[in-house]
Design an enzyme around this catalytic site. Structure first.
Site, PDB file in Angstrom:
ATOM      1  N   ASP A   1       7.432   2.061  14.899  1.00  0.00           N
ATOM      2  CA  ASP A   1       7.277   2.037  13.591  1.00  0.00           C
ATOM      3  C   ASP A   1       7.468   3.408  13.064  1.00  0.00           C
ATOM      4  O   ASP A   1       7.146   4.451  13.682  1.00  0.00           O
ATOM      5  CB  ASP A   1       5.582   1.705  13.476  1.00  0.00           C
ATOM      6  CG  ASP A   1       4.910   2.088  12.001  1.00  0.00           C
ATOM      7  OD1 ASP A   1       5.594   2.567  11.335  1.00  0.00           O
ATOM      8  OD2 ASP A   1       3.786   1.592  11.840  1.00  0.00           O
TER       9      ASP A   1
ATOM     10  N   ARG B   1      11.190 -18.428  -0.392  1.00  0.00           N
ATOM     11  CA  ARG B   1      10.514 -17.954   0.651  1.00  0.00           C
ATOM     12  C   ARG B   1      11.604 -17.492   2.080  1.00  0.00           C
ATOM     13  O   ARG B   1      11.620 -16.677   2.557  1.00  0.00           O
ATOM     14  CB  ARG B   1       9.651 -18.837   1.243  1.00  0.00           C
ATOM     15  CG  ARG B   1       8.970 -18.663   2.663  1.00  0.00           C
ATOM     16  CD  ARG B   1       7.704 -19.067   3.027  1.00  0.00           C
ATOM     17  NE  ARG B   1       7.495 -20.584   2.733  1.00  0.00           N
ATOM     18  CZ  ARG B   1       7.921 -21.605   3.150  1.00  0.00           C
ATOM     19  NH1 ARG B   1       8.905 -21.319   4.211  1.00  0.00           N
ATOM     20  NH2 ARG B   1       7.806 -22.674   2.744  1.00  0.00           N
TER      21      ARG B   1
ATOM     22  N   TYR C   1      -1.319   3.524  14.034  1.00  0.00           N
ATOM     23  CA  TYR C   1      -1.905   3.521  12.616  1.00  0.00           C
ATOM     24  C   TYR C   1      -2.916   2.562  12.828  1.00  0.00           C
ATOM     25  O   TYR C   1      -2.808   1.630  13.742  1.00  0.00           O
ATOM     26  CB  TYR C   1      -0.658   2.737  11.839  1.00  0.00           C
ATOM     27  CG  TYR C   1      -1.462   2.317  10.226  1.00  0.00           C
ATOM     28  CD1 TYR C   1      -1.905   3.392   9.490  1.00  0.00           C
ATOM     29  CD2 TYR C   1      -1.520   1.046  10.024  1.00  0.00           C
ATOM     30  CE1 TYR C   1      -2.164   3.002   8.136  1.00  0.00           C
ATOM     31  CE2 TYR C   1      -2.051   0.845   8.874  1.00  0.00           C
ATOM     32  CZ  TYR C   1      -2.573   1.858   7.944  1.00  0.00           C
ATOM     33  OH  TYR C   1      -2.915   1.393   6.882  1.00  0.00           O
TER      34      TYR C   1
HETATM   35  C1  PLP Z   1       0.595   2.361   6.034  1.00  0.00           C
HETATM   36  C2  PLP Z   1       0.965   2.348   7.266  1.00  0.00           C
HETATM   37  C3  PLP Z   1       1.258   0.918   8.091  1.00  0.00           C
HETATM   38  C4  PLP Z   1       0.484  -0.153   7.010  1.00  0.00           C
HETATM   39  O1  PLP Z   1       1.527  -0.518   5.994  1.00  0.00           O
HETATM   40  P1  PLP Z   1       0.888  -1.340   4.937  1.00  0.00           P
HETATM   41  O2  PLP Z   1       2.095  -1.414   3.963  1.00  0.00           O
HETATM   42  O3  PLP Z   1      -0.323  -0.466   4.281  1.00  0.00           O
HETATM   43  O4  PLP Z   1       0.357  -2.659   5.158  1.00  0.00           O
HETATM   44  C5  PLP Z   1       1.732   0.710   9.212  1.00  0.00           C
HETATM   45  N1  PLP Z   1       2.010   1.931   9.790  1.00  0.00           N
HETATM   46  C6  PLP Z   1       1.792   3.061   9.451  1.00  0.00           C
HETATM   47  C7  PLP Z   1       2.406   4.200  10.265  1.00  0.00           C
HETATM   48  C8  PLP Z   1       1.331   3.374   8.364  1.00  0.00           C
HETATM   49  O5  PLP Z   1       1.455   4.624   7.727  1.00  0.00           O
END
Ligand code: PLP
Length: 395
Positions: A169, A45, A97
């Site tokens: 993101d 971990r 998202y």
């Molecule tokens: C898919 C997505 C997420 C979430 O990611 P997971 O791997 O599905 O948990 C977060 N931000 C964006 C922009 C995404 O497209």
């Protein structure tokens, strides 16, 4: 080293023990400590060599100090917010998202964090939303599904001016197209389930920090919370990432071809693509996105045309949620990814019933365009679509 070389030789790219050019999958929970307190690895971990390889690679690709891999993008996002405390306020982009919105709305708010939702393209609105308790600005660019583009450098500058962290993101672009840390952002994260993994076979998330101090904080939380990426998945992610540039080149070229094709379709009312010179965000997109404008395109059919008829008549483009896969994926946000948002709010946010979102894959361009042609042919002579009777899963 240039980006494309880094994909293969950046980070830890071979096994230090054997020289294997593919990092082995170290399926070990614990490690023999020859001297107490001096071991590189203690427990998986806290650190695992396979995970460390992919973590060092993503740090290199984004140009950060440390990288961290998680069991999903969602786990990565939750870990970032765990840096903060009850009473802290955040400025969040207004079309982040859906899962991020859910995390904020149903989990983080219960822990006493507060959120100001703002169109982050509007810098004056971002600045006006800053309160004494504001700690960070969190955004996506381009956004989902309308591909709106925020000026990353301007937001990072604003954040620094007010002593806030900036967090992006970067899932929709991948570091091949856009590298926010180079523009002054503090933390970048991804759902690696999309372009980074690329092959629709792994769920993963990553975080990269701009400096060691932030890296230490995230590293501490990764170990404390434990949402780590397992060794098998770490290997799969690293393998997928090796071809990121090759894949992105094909994605980006096809996206441009699909945009040109859609521009000539009378059944298309509007196209959302940062590479459209008529798009109000085009100049900013050109400034901060490299090689192209991403491979996501959304478009609206003329009012009353049935998007279901379009997507269900395709043979190559796959009707599916998600994005960033080798294969082209198509979906109707109102019925699928954004179906949980009440219709009035959805419409207010600009997501019409006729909107279709395309994640453009790497198939042969002519095959892709011929497939889209099938969709448009299916619309011809169709009954007018009763837009507000769609059976979307409300709430
Ligand atoms: C898919 C997505 C997420 C979430 O990611 P997971 O791997 O599905 O948990 C977060 N931000 C964006 C922009 C995404 O497209």
């Amino acid at each position: 080293m240039n980006f494309e070389t880094k994909l293969l030789h950046g980070g830890i790219s071979e096994d230090p023990y054997t020289g294997a050019t593919s990092i082995p999958i170290y399926m070990a929970s614990t490690f023999h400590q020859t001297k107490i307190g001096e071991s590189k690895y203690e427990y998986s971990r806290s650190g695992n060599p396979t995970r460390e390889a992919v973590e060092s690679l993503i740090a290199d690709l984004e140009g950060g100090t440390q990288g961290f891999a998680f069991a999903s993008g969602s786990a990565a996002i939750d870990t970032v917010f765990s840096m903060f405390s009850a009473g802290d306020d955040f400025i969040v982009g207004n079309d982040v998202y859906g899962g991020t919105f859910r995390l904020i709305d149903t989990v983080l708010k219960r822990f006493g964090m507060t959120f100001s939702v703002v169109d982050t393209r509007d810098l004056a609105a971002v600045e006006a939303a800053i309160k004494p308790t504001t700690k960070a600005i969190y955004l996506e660019t381009p956004t989902n599904p309308l591909l709106r583009v925020t000026d990353i450098q301007a937001v990072a500058d604003l954040a620094h001016k007010h002593d806030l962290l900036s967090i992006i993101d970067n899932t929709f672009s991948s570091p091949y197209v856009q590298r926010p840390l180079e523009l002054g952002v503090d933390i970048v994260l991804h759902s690696a389930s999309k372009y980074l993994g690329g092959h629709s076979d792994v769920i993963a998330g990553v975080i990269v920090t701009k400096d060691d101090q932030l890296g230490e904080k995230i590293g501490y939380l990764q170990n404390a919370i434990g949402g780590i990426l397992a060794p098998q998945e770490s290997w799969l992610l690293q393998r997928g990432m090796k071809t990121l540039a090759l894949r992105m080149r094909a994605h980006l070229a096809n996206a441009q071809a699909v945009f040109n094709y859609l521009s000539d379709q009378p059944a298309v009312a509007k196209i959302y693509y940062p590479g459209d010179p008529e798009n109000p965000d085009y100049e900013i997109a050109k400034k901060q996105m490299h090689h192209g404008f991403g491979a996501m395109i959304s478009f609206e059919l003329q009012p009353g045309l049935d998007p279901k008829k379009f997507v269900e008549n395709l043979k190559i483009v796959t009707l599916a949620e998600s994005l960033g896969a080798l294969e082209s994926l198509i979906e109707i946000p109102a019925l699928m990814t954004h179906g949980a948002i009440p219709r009035e709010i959805r419409l207010k946010n600009g997501i019409k019933d006729e909107l279709i979102r395309l994640s453009i894959g790497v198939e042969d361009e002519q095959d892709l365009l011929a497939d889209l042609d099938r969709g448009f042919k299916a619309l011809q002579g169709s009954e007018k679509y009763a837009a507000n009777t769609a059976s979307h899963p409300e709430a």
